[in-house]
Design an enzyme around this catalytic site. Sequence first.
Site, PDB file in Angstrom:
ATOM      1  N   ASP A  56       0.868  -1.226  -0.083  1.00  0.00           N
ATOM      2  CA  ASP A  56       0.075  -0.033   0.149  1.00  0.00           C
ATOM      3  C   ASP A  56       0.835   1.450   0.047  1.00  0.00           C
ATOM      4  OD1 ASP A  56      -2.398  -1.519   0.209  1.00  0.00           O
ATOM      5  OD2 ASP A  56      -2.719  -1.422   2.237  1.00  0.00           O
ATOM      6  N   LYS A  57       0.245   2.281  -0.519  1.00  0.00           N
ATOM      7  CA  LYS A  57       1.216   3.423  -0.510  1.00  0.00           C
ATOM      8  C   LYS A  57       1.621   3.979   0.573  1.00  0.00           C
ATOM      9  CE  LYS A  57       0.119   8.501  -2.220  1.00  0.00           C
ATOM     10  NZ  LYS A  57      -0.897   9.262  -2.694  1.00  0.00           N
TER      11      LYS A  57
END
Length: 174
Positions: A56-57
Amino acid sequence: TPMFEIIYQDPQIIVVNKPAPLAVIHEGWDENAPTLQAMLEKQFGGKKIWVVHRLDKGTTGVMVFARTPAAHRHLNTQFERHEVEKIYHAIVEGEPEWDQYSAKHALHANVGRKHRTVVDKHRGKPSETAFCVLKRWQDSAWIEAKPITGRTHQIRVHLAASHFPIIGDTLYGA
């Protein structure tokens, strides 16, 4: 632009320490936003770099990228056959009473406007994460997570469903 560290490279693979909040690939709504894949392709002379897995970012961690189609196929096969062990660490809210715990909640992905993953025993896919407490503090704990399956946001959702959300997780925690 966030900086990243190359931990290892050879003619087949690149291993990178991904920082937050850098996205691995374009997320769709901002084509001009920097991505780790694009930054690697630029650093390696515009040559194609293949994404093997994602984080995830907002997640930091070690990632493997392929430099050739053959390496990409080989690595994908290892992930599909669960020959790769993934280990994640997180600091959670609360103090688990367990030292080890296996979360088994069926998960249904991309629900609602925020594209959240939710526990759904009727429509969800079987999902399992093994957790272990590494250290405890007052009102928090350092957790090791080993996903047995690989669902979207699986660790985050399993921890939140177990009443120990990851600190700073605005989608599933506080």
